[in-house]
Design a protein around this motif. Structure first.
Motif, PDB file in Angstrom:
ATOM      1  N   TYR A  30     -33.645 -12.372  45.901  1.00 51.22           N
ATOM      2  CA  TYR A  30     -33.461 -11.948  44.436  1.00 51.22           C
ATOM      3  C   TYR A  30     -32.074 -11.244  44.482  1.00 51.22           C
ATOM      4  CZ  TYR A  30     -38.226 -13.640  43.414  1.00 51.22           C
ATOM      5  OH  TYR A  30     -39.328 -14.251  43.374  1.00 51.22           O
ATOM      6  N   THR A  31     -31.442 -11.331  43.320  1.00 48.51           N
ATOM      7  CA  THR A  31     -30.488 -10.027  43.011  1.00 48.51           C
ATOM      8  C   THR A  31     -31.259  -8.848  42.770  1.00 48.51           C
ATOM      9  OG1 THR A  31     -29.009 -11.819  42.240  1.00 48.51           O
ATOM     10  CG2 THR A  31     -28.672  -9.550  41.532  1.00 48.51           C
ATOM     11  N   LEU A  32     -30.783  -7.840  43.462  1.00 53.64           N
ATOM     12  CA  LEU A  32     -31.326  -6.487  43.191  1.00 53.64           C
ATOM     13  C   LEU A  32     -30.508  -5.715  42.194  1.00 53.64           C
ATOM     14  CD1 LEU A  32     -33.181  -3.944  44.151  1.00 53.64           C
ATOM     15  CD2 LEU A  32     -31.687  -3.826  46.001  1.00 53.64           C
ATOM     16  N   ALA A  33     -31.070  -4.741  41.405  1.00 53.96           N
ATOM     17  CA  ALA A  33     -30.382  -3.931  40.684  1.00 53.96           C
ATOM     18  C   ALA A  33     -31.224  -2.809  40.443  1.00 53.96           C
ATOM     19  CB  ALA A  33     -30.072  -4.457  39.398  1.00 53.96           C
ATOM     20  N   TRP A  34     -30.796  -1.518  40.302  1.00 52.12           N
ATOM     21  CA  TRP A  34     -31.327  -0.591  39.740  1.00 52.12           C
ATOM     22  C   TRP A  34     -30.871  -0.124  38.062  1.00 52.12           C
ATOM     23  CZ3 TRP A  34     -34.995   2.537  42.053  1.00 52.12           C
ATOM     24  CH2 TRP A  34     -35.389   2.214  43.078  1.00 52.12           C
ATOM     25  N   PHE A  35     -31.502   0.316  37.350  1.00 51.59           N
ATOM     26  CA  PHE A  35     -31.139   0.648  36.057  1.00 51.59           C
ATOM     27  C   PHE A  35     -31.652   1.922  35.697  1.00 51.59           C
ATOM     28  CE2 PHE A  35     -29.383  -3.206  33.838  1.00 51.59           C
ATOM     29  CZ  PHE A  35     -29.847  -4.144  34.809  1.00 51.59           C
ATOM     30  N   ARG A  36     -31.243   2.790  34.852  1.00 48.63           N
ATOM     31  CA  ARG A  36     -31.619   3.932  34.232  1.00 48.63           C
ATOM     32  C   ARG A  36     -31.731   4.209  32.880  1.00 48.63           C
ATOM     33  NH1 ARG A  36     -26.744   7.992  36.380  1.00 48.63           N
ATOM     34  NH2 ARG A  36     -25.338   7.256  34.411  1.00 48.63           N
ATOM     35  N   GLN A  37     -32.607   4.801  32.441  1.00 47.01           N
ATOM     36  CA  GLN A  37     -33.010   5.002  30.941  1.00 47.01           C
ATOM     37  C   GLN A  37     -33.228   6.606  30.452  1.00 47.01           C
ATOM     38  OE1 GLN A  37     -35.716   2.411  29.084  1.00 47.01           O
ATOM     39  NE2 GLN A  37     -34.725   2.627  26.956  1.00 47.01           N
ATOM     40  N   ALA A  38     -32.060   7.228  29.979  1.00 51.46           N
ATOM     41  CA  ALA A  38     -32.359   8.596  29.506  1.00 51.46           C
ATOM     42  C   ALA A  38     -33.101   8.603  28.102  1.00 51.46           C
ATOM     43  CB  ALA A  38     -30.835   9.305  29.391  1.00 51.46           C
ATOM     44  N   GLY A  40     -33.938   8.596  24.558  1.00 50.85           N
ATOM     45  CA  GLY A  40     -33.200   8.286  23.329  1.00 50.85           C
ATOM     46  C   GLY A  40     -31.823   7.279  23.552  1.00 50.85           C
ATOM     47  N   ARG A  41     -31.632   6.740  24.808  1.00 50.34           N
ATOM     48  CA  ARG A  41     -30.453   5.941  24.925  1.00 50.34           C
ATOM     49  C   ARG A  41     -31.317   4.704  25.550  1.00 50.34           C
ATOM     50  NH1 ARG A  41     -25.929   9.144  28.197  1.00 50.34           N
ATOM     51  NH2 ARG A  41     -25.005   7.112  27.394  1.00 50.34           N
ATOM     52  N   GLU A  42     -30.221   3.767  25.603  1.00 52.30           N
ATOM     53  CA  GLU A  42     -30.632   2.233  26.184  1.00 52.30           C
ATOM     54  C   GLU A  42     -30.681   2.331  27.290  1.00 52.30           C
ATOM     55  OE1 GLU A  42     -28.809  -0.633  22.274  1.00 52.30           O
ATOM     56  OE2 GLU A  42     -28.014  -0.518  24.228  1.00 52.30           O
ATOM     57  N   ARG A  43     -31.364   1.207  27.977  1.00 54.74           N
ATOM     58  CA  ARG A  43     -31.448   1.238  29.392  1.00 54.74           C
ATOM     59  C   ARG A  43     -29.906   0.703  30.064  1.00 54.74           C
ATOM     60  NH1 ARG A  43     -36.848  -1.457  32.231  1.00 54.74           N
ATOM     61  NH2 ARG A  43     -37.386   0.359  30.683  1.00 54.74           N
ATOM     62  N   GLU A  44     -29.516   1.236  31.204  1.00 54.93           N
ATOM     63  CA  GLU A  44     -28.165   1.162  31.657  1.00 54.93           C
ATOM     64  C   GLU A  44     -27.990   0.762  32.957  1.00 54.93           C
ATOM     65  OE1 GLU A  44     -24.565   4.454  31.446  1.00 54.93           O
ATOM     66  OE2 GLU A  44     -26.364   5.209  32.438  1.00 54.93           O
ATOM     67  N   PHE A  45     -27.267  -0.038  33.267  1.00 56.27           N
ATOM     68  CA  PHE A  45     -27.069  -0.413  34.585  1.00 56.27           C
ATOM     69  C   PHE A  45     -26.245   0.514  35.526  1.00 56.27           C
ATOM     70  CE2 PHE A  45     -25.720  -3.667  37.745  1.00 56.27           C
ATOM     71  CZ  PHE A  45     -24.557  -3.199  38.368  1.00 56.27           C
ATOM     72  N   VAL A  46     -27.207   0.536  36.660  1.00 57.61           N
ATOM     73  CA  VAL A  46     -26.548   1.509  37.578  1.00 57.61           C
ATOM     74  C   VAL A  46     -25.857   0.887  38.859  1.00 57.61           C
ATOM     75  CG1 VAL A  46     -27.196   3.403  39.085  1.00 57.61           C
ATOM     76  CG2 VAL A  46     -28.243   3.163  37.052  1.00 57.61           C
ATOM     77  N   VAL A  91     -34.934   7.959  33.634  1.00 59.51           N
ATOM     78  CA  VAL A  91     -35.803   7.472  34.571  1.00 59.51           C
ATOM     79  C   VAL A  91     -35.295   6.262  35.178  1.00 59.51           C
ATOM     80  CG1 VAL A  91     -38.208   5.961  34.443  1.00 59.51           C
ATOM     81  CG2 VAL A  91     -37.811   8.064  32.850  1.00 59.51           C
ATOM     82  N   TYR A  92     -35.220   6.159  36.517  1.00 51.58           N
ATOM     83  CA  TYR A  92     -34.747   5.072  37.130  1.00 51.58           C
ATOM     84  C   TYR A  92     -35.591   3.862  37.632  1.00 51.58           C
ATOM     85  CZ  TYR A  92     -30.494   7.837  37.811  1.00 51.58           C
ATOM     86  OH  TYR A  92     -29.462   8.486  37.510  1.00 51.58           O
ATOM     87  N   HIS A  93     -35.211   2.595  37.117  1.00 48.09           N
ATOM     88  CA  HIS A  93     -35.876   1.362  37.461  1.00 48.09           C
ATOM     89  C   HIS A  93     -35.476   0.345  38.428  1.00 48.09           C
ATOM     90  CE1 HIS A  93     -38.463   2.112  33.838  1.00 48.09           C
ATOM     91  NE2 HIS A  93     -37.316   2.778  33.415  1.00 48.09           N
ATOM     92  N   CYS A  94     -36.097  -0.007  39.300  1.00 46.48           N
ATOM     93  CA  CYS A  94     -35.558  -1.196  40.206  1.00 46.48           C
ATOM     94  C   CYS A  94     -35.939  -2.573  39.421  1.00 46.48           C
ATOM     95  CB  CYS A  94     -36.153  -1.088  41.510  1.00 46.48           C
ATOM     96  SG  CYS A  94     -38.000  -1.145  41.832  1.00 46.48           S
ATOM     97  N   ARG A 105     -25.219  -7.093  34.465  1.00 47.08           N
ATOM     98  CA  ARG A 105     -25.311  -5.896  34.039  1.00 47.08           C
ATOM     99  C   ARG A 105     -26.187  -5.596  32.886  1.00 47.08           C
ATOM    100  NH1 ARG A 105     -20.669  -2.123  36.292  1.00 47.08           N
ATOM    101  NH2 ARG A 105     -19.756  -3.716  38.013  1.00 47.08           N
ATOM    102  N   SER A 106     -26.895  -6.635  32.300  1.00 48.35           N
ATOM    103  CA  SER A 106     -27.810  -6.487  31.309  1.00 48.35           C
ATOM    104  C   SER A 106     -29.111  -6.803  31.740  1.00 48.35           C
ATOM    105  CB  SER A 106     -27.494  -7.847  30.246  1.00 48.35           C
ATOM    106  OG  SER A 106     -28.513  -7.668  29.270  1.00 48.35           O
ATOM    107  N   PRO A 107     -29.799  -5.516  31.235  1.00 45.44           N
ATOM    108  CA  PRO A 107     -31.531  -5.708  31.633  1.00 45.44           C
ATOM    109  C   PRO A 107     -32.240  -6.949  31.246  1.00 45.44           C
ATOM    110  CG  PRO A 107     -30.994  -4.072  29.849  1.00 45.44           C
ATOM    111  CD  PRO A 107     -29.629  -4.417  30.424  1.00 45.44           C
ATOM    112  N   ARG A 108     -31.552  -7.455  30.075  1.00 43.21           N
ATOM    113  CA  ARG A 108     -32.465  -8.563  29.734  1.00 43.21           C
ATOM    114  C   ARG A 108     -32.258  -9.891  30.577  1.00 43.21           C
ATOM    115  NH1 ARG A 108     -29.118  -6.893  25.284  1.00 43.21           N
ATOM    116  NH2 ARG A 108     -27.709  -8.728  25.783  1.00 43.21           N
ATOM    117  N   ASP A 109     -31.356  -9.675  31.792  1.00 41.53           N
ATOM    118  CA  ASP A 109     -31.171 -10.820  32.461  1.00 41.53           C
ATOM    119  C   ASP A 109     -32.335 -10.849  33.762  1.00 41.53           C
ATOM    120  OD1 ASP A 109     -27.890 -11.163  31.708  1.00 41.53           O
ATOM    121  OD2 ASP A 109     -29.283 -12.176  30.728  1.00 41.53           O
TER     122      ASP A 109
END
Length: 123
Positions: A30-38, A40-46, A91-94, A105-109
């Protein structure tokens, strides 16, 4: 199926290494990605990494400071974070994406998510 760990409290300029363990799947497929969410903010590609070739992609603000990697023999993924700044607090998510052709770079994908690990950087 994804378990992230390694977060914590660190002073600005410090380092942390986040880990992500995959179970029940071969994460190297799979394609691997890390995102983060501060708060009050939207989840952001890292950062993201292809399966093969293992090209990497980064958020501009973390380039040169963060490094994404994977150890296929252990079914593990990592995010090495150096020179941390207070604005890296989140908060960081894999995550994993079945589509290995297009880097998104969209968490929806992304199809699979870990529960997140909290990173707090104090000034």
């Amino acid at each position: 199926q994804l378990q992230a760990s390694g977060g914590g409290l660190v002073q600005a300029g410090g380092s942390l290494r986040l880990s992500c363990e995959a179970s029940g799947m071969s994460s190297n497929m799979y394609t691997l990605a890390w995102f983060r969410q501060a708060p009050g903010r939207e989840r952001e590609f890292v950062a993201a990494m292809r399966t093969f070739p293992t090209n990497t992609y980064y958020l501009d603000s973390v380039k040169g400071r963060f490094t994404i990697s994977r150890d296929n023999s252990k079914n593990m993924a990592y995010l090495q974070m150096n020179s941390l700044k207070p604005e890296d607090t989140a908060v960081y998510h894999c995550s994993l994406r079945r589509n290995t052709v297009v880097i998104s770079r969209s968490p929806r994908d992304y199809d699979y998510w870990g529960q997140g690990t909290e990173v707090t950087v104090s000034s």
